[in-house]
Design an enzyme around this catalytic site. Structure first.
Site, PDB file in Angstrom:
ATOM      1  N   GLU A 177      -3.402  -8.518   3.152  1.00  0.00           N
ATOM      2  CA  GLU A 177      -2.112  -8.432   3.861  1.00  0.00           C
ATOM      3  C   GLU A 177      -1.079  -7.546   3.155  1.00  0.00           C
ATOM      4  O   GLU A 177      -0.060  -8.031   2.657  1.00  0.00           O
ATOM      5  CB  GLU A 177      -1.532  -9.838   4.041  1.00  0.00           C
ATOM      6  CG  GLU A 177      -2.423 -10.749   4.853  1.00  0.00           C
ATOM      7  CD  GLU A 177      -1.756 -12.090   5.177  1.00  0.00           C
ATOM      8  OE1 GLU A 177      -0.690 -12.390   4.595  1.00  0.00           O
ATOM      9  OE2 GLU A 177      -2.293 -12.820   6.012  1.00  0.00           O
ATOM     10  N   GLU A 365      -8.629 -15.185   7.888  1.00  0.00           N
ATOM     11  CA  GLU A 365      -7.774 -16.370   7.645  1.00  0.00           C
ATOM     12  C   GLU A 365      -7.239 -16.896   8.964  1.00  0.00           C
ATOM     13  O   GLU A 365      -6.784 -16.116   9.812  1.00  0.00           O
ATOM     14  CB  GLU A 365      -6.550 -16.033   6.777  1.00  0.00           C
ATOM     15  CG  GLU A 365      -6.820 -15.827   5.319  1.00  0.00           C
ATOM     16  CD  GLU A 365      -5.534 -15.594   4.515  1.00  0.00           C
ATOM     17  OE1 GLU A 365      -4.444 -16.024   4.948  1.00  0.00           O
ATOM     18  OE2 GLU A 365      -5.652 -14.967   3.450  1.00  0.00           O
TER      19      GLU A 365
HETATM   20  C1  BGC Z   1      -1.953 -15.410   2.838  1.00  0.00           C
HETATM   21  C2  BGC Z   1      -2.266 -16.676   2.089  1.00  0.00           C
HETATM   22  C3  BGC Z   1      -1.269 -17.754   2.474  1.00  0.00           C
HETATM   23  C4  BGC Z   1      -1.438 -18.038   3.949  1.00  0.00           C
HETATM   24  C5  BGC Z   1      -0.507 -19.126   4.479  1.00  0.00           C
HETATM   25  C6  BGC Z   1      -1.563 -15.622   4.264  1.00  0.00           C
HETATM   26  O1  BGC Z   1      -0.426 -14.867   4.517  1.00  0.00           O
HETATM   27  O2  BGC Z   1      -2.986 -14.492   2.713  1.00  0.00           O
HETATM   28  O3  BGC Z   1      -2.254 -16.400   0.731  1.00  0.00           O
HETATM   29  O4  BGC Z   1      -1.384 -18.909   1.726  1.00  0.00           O
HETATM   30  O5  BGC Z   1      -1.180 -16.880   4.692  1.00  0.00           O
HETATM   31  O6  BGC Z   1       0.822 -18.778   4.316  1.00  0.00           O
END
Ligand code: BGC
Length: 456
Positions: A177, A365
Site C-alpha cells: 500500500e 488483504e
Molecule cells: C495494512 C495493514 C493494516 C490493515 C488494517 C492495511 O492498510 O496493510 O497493515 O493493519 O490495513 O488497517
C-alpha cells in the site's frame, strides 16, 4: 453500529472457487514480530515513531507485539491446524541490513530462513512482502522516501532478500500500500516517520512508484520462477449525491486513492488530468523515469476494507474533496469506524480487472476490527464471520462473472499492533492476550478453518 451488520449467514463452498484459487492469511512484521532490538536488529521508523508520546493510541508500543519472533512455530502450527496453505508476511529491512544498507545481520537472515523453512515443512507456501512500512531509521535520517537515493538503498535490500530466500520463496510482493505509507507518513504525519506536507509527499510518491518496478526487475533477474506482485489499498468511491461538483470530487479522490500507483506501472502515467496537483511531481521525474516505472507484474494484490463517500469541499487543500465519515451516515461500521460495504470488494476487482494488462488479481488483504474479548475461553466474533462471508460472496460473484480474481487472504491471522490505533482494534482470526501471549482461535477462525477444510 455493530448491530446493523447484515446477520444473514452465507453458505459458501470452497469448491465454487476452483482448485487454483489461493486462500490464506496476511500479516506484517512490525505489527506482529516484537523483539524490536534483539539479535542485532536496528530501529525502524515505526520503532522511533511509536516510542514518541502522543503518536499512538494510549502510547502503546510494538516492542513485544504478538512476539512472533519467538512464537513463530506455534503460530505456523496453528495455521496448519486451520487448513491454511498460504501465509503472507513481510520482512524487516532493519533486521536484515545493519543501518539499512551495507553489512548484513546474519541473525536476521537466520530468523527468516527458519520461518520460511518451517512454513514449507508445514505445507504452507510463504508469500513475502518486501516492504510493509518499516523503513530503517538510519535511512530516514537521510530523508527516507523523499531522497532519491532510496532507489539505490531499496535495490540493495531487494538483492539481499532475493539471494538469501529466492531459492525457496517464489511468491513476492514489492510494496504494501504505497498510497497509505506515503500519505500517512509523508503528507498527514499520522504514520511514521510523521512528516507533513506536499513537499514531502510528492517526492516520496515518485520514489515509491519507481521502487515498485525496480524491485520487481531485480527479483525477475535473481529468482527463478518467481511470481511477482505488489499491493494496493483501494476503496469504492461514491459521490454523496449526483451533483456535478460531487461527481468531480469523487473522480479526484479515486485518482488519489485508487489510481496513483497502478497506472504508471501499466505505462499510463500519473492520473494528473483528473488530479491536477500531481502535475507538481514534474521536478522529481527525471528523464526515463516513466519507462522505468513500468513492469509486467504476474499479479496485483488489492486490499479492500470499505468504501468512501465523498463530497466537494473548498477547505481541503489540493484535493478539494472530503470524506463523509461512515459514523455520520447511519450505516454499519467496524471498530475502525469504516463502513461495512461488501459490494466494494466486487467493484474494486471489476475496476482493476478493466486494466487489461494485469494477468491476475489477488485479494491480499480483507478483514474487520471488532472489540473481541474471550468469555469462558471462547471468542464469539459473529460479526467478523459475517463480514468475511459477505465479502467473500462478492469475490465469488466476481469470479463467476469471469473476472481475473485468483486468491484471497484474510487480514489478519492474530490480533496485532494496528499502527496509530495500537492494540485497541482487533483484526485477528486468533485472539491474542498481549500480557500472557496466549492465543485463542475465535469463532471466525473456526469458520474459516472449516470452510477451507471442505475440499471435495
Ligand atoms: C495494512 C495493514 C493494516 C490493515 C488494517 C492495511 O492498510 O496493510 O497493515 O493493519 O490495513 O488497517
Amino acid at each position: 453500529m455493530e448491530e446493523k451488520i447484515n446477520s444473514t449467514e452465507i453458505p459458501l463452498s470452497i469448491t465454487d472457487f476452483g482448485e487454483e484459487f489461493v486462500w490464506g492469511v496476511a500479516t506484517a512484521v512490525f505489527q506482529t514480530e516484537g523483539a524490536y532490538k534483539k539479535d542485532g536488529k536496528g530501529y525502524s521508523i515505526w520503532d522511533i515513531f511509536s516510542n514518541e508520546k502522543g503518536n499512538i493510541y494510549q502510547n502503546h508500543t510494538a516492542r513485544e507485539s504478538c512476539d512472533f519472533y519467538h512464537k513463530y512455530k506455534e503460530d505456523i502450527l496453528l495455521m496448519k491446524s486451520m487448513n491454511l496453505k498460504n501465509f503472507r508476511f513481510s520482512l524487516s529491512w532493519s533486521r536484515i541490513l545493519l543501518n539499512g544498507i551495507g553489512e548484513i545481520n546474519h541473525n536476521g537472515i537466520d530468523f527468516y530462513n527458519d520461518v520460511i523453512n518451517f512454513c514449507l515443512e508445514s505445507g504452507i507456501t510463504p508469500w513475502v512482502t518486501l516492504y510493509h512500512w518499516d523503513l530503517p531509521h538510519s535511512l530516514e535520517l537521510q530523508g527516507g522516501w523523499t531522497n532519491r537515493k532510496i532507489l539505490h538503498w531499496f535495490s540493495q535490500y531487494v538483492k539481499v532478500c532475493a539471494s538469501h530466500f529466492g531459492d525457496r520463496v517464489k511468491h513476492w510482493m514489492i510494496l504494501n500500500e504505497p498510497m497509505v505509507f506515503t500519505g500517512g507518513g509523508y503528507f498527514l504525519g499520522v504514520h511514521a516517520p510523521g512528516k507533513k506536507g506536499i513537499k514531502q509527499f510528492l517526492p516520496a510518491v515518485h520514489h515509491a512508484q519507481l521502487s515498485q518496478a525496480i524491485g520487481a526487475r531485480i527479483l525477475r533477474k535473481e529468482v527463478n520462477n518467481a511470481q511477482i506482485g505488489t499491493t494496493y489499498s483501494c476503496s469504492q468511491i461514491t459521490p454523496k449525491n449526483q451533483s456535478k461538483r460531487n461527481a468531480k470530487a469523487a473522480i479526484r479522490v479515486d485518482a488519489l486513492l485508487n489510481r496513483l500507483f497502478i497506472e504508471p506501472v501499466l505505462g499510463l502515467g500519473y492520473p494528473s488530468e483528473d488530479l491536477p496537483i500531481l502535475k507538481k511531481l514534474k521536478p522529481y521525474i527525471l528523464s526515463g523515469d516513466m519507462e522505468r516505472s513500468t513492469f509486467d507484474f504476474d499479479f496485483i494484490g488489492i486490499q479492500n476494507y470499505t468504501r468512501e463517500v465523498v463530497g466537494h469541499s473548498y477547505f481541503v487543500p489540493y484535493l478539494r474533496a472530503k470524506i463523509i465519515k461512515a459514523t455520520k451516515r447511519n450505516v454499519a461500521t467496524t471498530l475502525m469506524d469504516w463502513e461495512v460495504y461488501p459490494a466494494s470488494i466486487y467493484e474494486m476487482i471489476k475496476k482493476f480487472n478493466s486494466y487489461r494488462k494485469i494477468p491476475r488479481l489477488i485479494i491480499t488483504e480483507n478483514g474487520a476490527a471488532f472489540k473481541d474479548e474471550p468469555i469462558d475461553g471462547e471468542v464469539n466474533d459473529t460479526n467478523r464471520k459475517l463480514f468475511l462471508q459477505h465479502y467473500i460472496q462478492h469475490v465469488l460473484k466476481a469470479k463467476q462473472e469471469g473476472l481475473n480474481i485468483g486468491g484471497y487472504f484474510v487480514w489478519t491471522f492474530t490480533d496485532n499492533f494496528e499502527w496509530a490505533e495500537g492494540y485497541y482494534p482487533r483484526f485477528g482470526l486468533v485472539h491474542v492476550d498481549f500480557k500472557s501471549q496466549k492465543r485463542t482461535l475465535k469463532s471466525s477462525g473456526k469458520w474459516y478453518r472449516d470452510f477451507l477444510g471442505k475440499k471435495v
